[in-house]
Design a protein around this motif. Sequence first.
Motif, PDB file in Angstrom:
ATOM      1  N   TRP A  34       0.357  -8.540  -5.456  1.00 30.72           N
ATOM      2  CA  TRP A  34       0.082  -7.317  -6.207  1.00 30.72           C
ATOM      3  C   TRP A  34       0.757  -6.152  -5.504  1.00 30.72           C
ATOM      4  N   TYR A  35       1.576  -5.455  -6.286  1.00 31.71           N
ATOM      5  CA  TYR A  35       2.263  -4.264  -5.797  1.00 31.71           C
ATOM      6  C   TYR A  35       1.808  -3.059  -6.600  1.00 31.71           C
ATOM      7  N   ARG A  36       1.953  -1.933  -5.975  1.00 30.82           N
ATOM      8  CA  ARG A  36       1.734  -0.663  -6.654  1.00 30.82           C
ATOM      9  C   ARG A  36       3.065   0.081  -6.632  1.00 30.82           C
ATOM     10  N   LEU A  41       8.357   6.258  -4.034  1.00 32.24           N
ATOM     11  CA  LEU A  41       7.780   5.409  -2.982  1.00 32.24           C
ATOM     12  C   LEU A  41       8.147   3.941  -3.148  1.00 32.24           C
ATOM     13  N   GLY A  42       8.806   3.607  -4.208  1.00 30.91           N
ATOM     14  CA  GLY A  42       9.168   2.210  -4.431  1.00 30.91           C
ATOM     15  C   GLY A  42       7.944   1.360  -4.719  1.00 30.91           C
ATOM     16  N   LEU A  43       8.009   0.107  -4.324  1.00 28.71           N
ATOM     17  CA  LEU A  43       6.897  -0.826  -4.508  1.00 28.71           C
ATOM     18  C   LEU A  43       6.212  -1.042  -3.164  1.00 28.71           C
ATOM     19  N   ARG A  44       4.927  -0.869  -3.175  1.00 30.55           N
ATOM     20  CA  ARG A  44       4.152  -1.070  -1.957  1.00 30.55           C
ATOM     21  C   ARG A  44       3.168  -2.203  -2.163  1.00 30.55           C
ATOM     22  N   LEU A  45       3.130  -3.109  -1.192  1.00 29.35           N
ATOM     23  CA  LEU A  45       2.318  -4.317  -1.304  1.00 29.35           C
ATOM     24  C   LEU A  45       0.846  -4.008  -1.041  1.00 29.35           C
ATOM     25  N   ILE A  46      -0.001  -4.415  -1.972  1.00 28.82           N
ATOM     26  CA  ILE A  46      -1.440  -4.207  -1.817  1.00 28.82           C
ATOM     27  C   ILE A  46      -2.073  -5.439  -1.154  1.00 28.82           C
ATOM     28  N   TYR A  47      -1.908  -6.584  -1.779  1.00 24.55           N
ATOM     29  CA  TYR A  47      -2.416  -7.860  -1.268  1.00 24.55           C
ATOM     30  C   TYR A  47      -1.474  -8.962  -1.713  1.00 24.55           C
ATOM     31  N   PHE A  48      -1.502 -10.055  -0.984  1.00 25.22           N
ATOM     32  CA  PHE A  48      -0.853 -11.244  -1.479  1.00 25.22           C
ATOM     33  C   PHE A  48      -1.663 -12.478  -1.140  1.00 25.22           C
ATOM     34  N   SER A  49      -1.341 -13.566  -1.819  1.00 27.31           N
ATOM     35  CA  SER A  49      -2.051 -14.823  -1.635  1.00 27.31           C
ATOM     36  C   SER A  49      -1.032 -15.939  -1.530  1.00 27.31           C
ATOM     37  N   TYR A  50      -1.176 -16.788  -0.524  1.00 24.41           N
ATOM     38  CA  TYR A  50      -0.234 -17.885  -0.335  1.00 24.41           C
ATOM     39  C   TYR A  50      -0.848 -19.240  -0.701  1.00 24.41           C
ATOM     40  N   GLN A  85      -5.772   6.249  -7.562  1.00 22.70           N
ATOM     41  CA  GLN A  85      -5.342   4.890  -7.875  1.00 22.70           C
ATOM     42  C   GLN A  85      -4.640   4.822  -9.231  1.00 22.70           C
ATOM     43  N   THR A  86      -4.439   5.969  -9.853  1.00 19.39           N
ATOM     44  CA  THR A  86      -3.602   6.034 -11.049  1.00 19.39           C
ATOM     45  C   THR A  86      -2.179   5.666 -10.654  1.00 19.39           C
ATOM     46  N   SER A  87      -1.653   4.618 -11.289  1.00 19.19           N
ATOM     47  CA  SER A  87      -0.357   4.100 -10.863  1.00 19.19           C
ATOM     48  C   SER A  87       0.082   2.980 -11.792  1.00 19.19           C
ATOM     49  N   MET A  88       1.295   2.468 -11.500  1.00 22.57           N
ATOM     50  CA  MET A  88       1.780   1.240 -12.131  1.00 22.57           C
ATOM     51  C   MET A  88       1.499   0.092 -11.182  1.00 22.57           C
ATOM     52  N   TYR A  89       0.896  -0.969 -11.708  1.00 19.93           N
ATOM     53  CA  TYR A  89       0.589  -2.142 -10.889  1.00 19.93           C
ATOM     54  C   TYR A  89       1.418  -3.327 -11.378  1.00 19.93           C
ATOM     55  N   LEU A  90       2.112  -3.922 -10.429  1.00 17.83           N
ATOM     56  CA  LEU A  90       2.980  -5.057 -10.740  1.00 17.83           C
ATOM     57  C   LEU A  90       2.492  -6.301 -10.020  1.00 17.83           C
TER      58      LEU A  90
END
Lengths: 112, 114
Positions: A34-36, A41-50, A85-90
């Motif tokens: 999950w990126y924001r 600011l580009g894309l900033r990583l929120i969390y990831f799962s492996y 937290q208003t943003s685009m979430y990818l």
Amino acid sequence: DVKVTQSSRYLVKRTGEKVFLECVQDMDHENMFWYRQDPGLGLRLIYFSYDVKMKEKGDIPEGYSVSREKKERFSLILESASTNQTSMYLCASSPGQGGGYTFGSGTRLTVV
Amino acid sequence: AQTVTQSQPEMSVQEAETVTLSCTYDTSENNYYLFWYKQPPSRQMILVIRQEAYKQQNATENRFSVNFQKAAKSFSLKISDSQLGDTAMYFCAFLRLYGNKLVFGAGTILRVKS
């Protein structure tokens, strides 16, 4: 056609609400992210799962949590939504081993 | 930690001309991957090109090619014969050899004018 699907394209929520953003991939990828995305600011990583039930914090995890109960589904949770937290979430997935990401089409979240 | 810098917030180019987008990165590692992604107004991020750092040959995909300068830690994207459909935000990204997480630059908005 393989893809990553995000459940909502646009979402408007009120401050203090609990918000769920859902992401599903059909490529049997191990990794999900999950990126924001914010202007400048580009894309900033929120969390990831492996792996299923495995998760790691990214660069900006504060105010967020995640859930991955099944391999194909990765949920982002805003426990108590705030206006910043208003943003685009990818959402994205990858097979690892140098493979590129496949992205969903994004959820534009507005918190009022 | 790795960082990726795109120094051009916005660029424009005339249709059919060539444009180059800049990207520099900082890493102490010797082997890694580099990517360019395109995000058109539809918001769907699309992989444009991928480069393996241990390969000296520059990657090419049709009208898109890169100039990979490993010593200078530079990874620029050249778009030839620009088309209106190339109008998009372009992101440069870095991936460690055995890593999972892409690190993105801030992006460059490219506008192709007719």
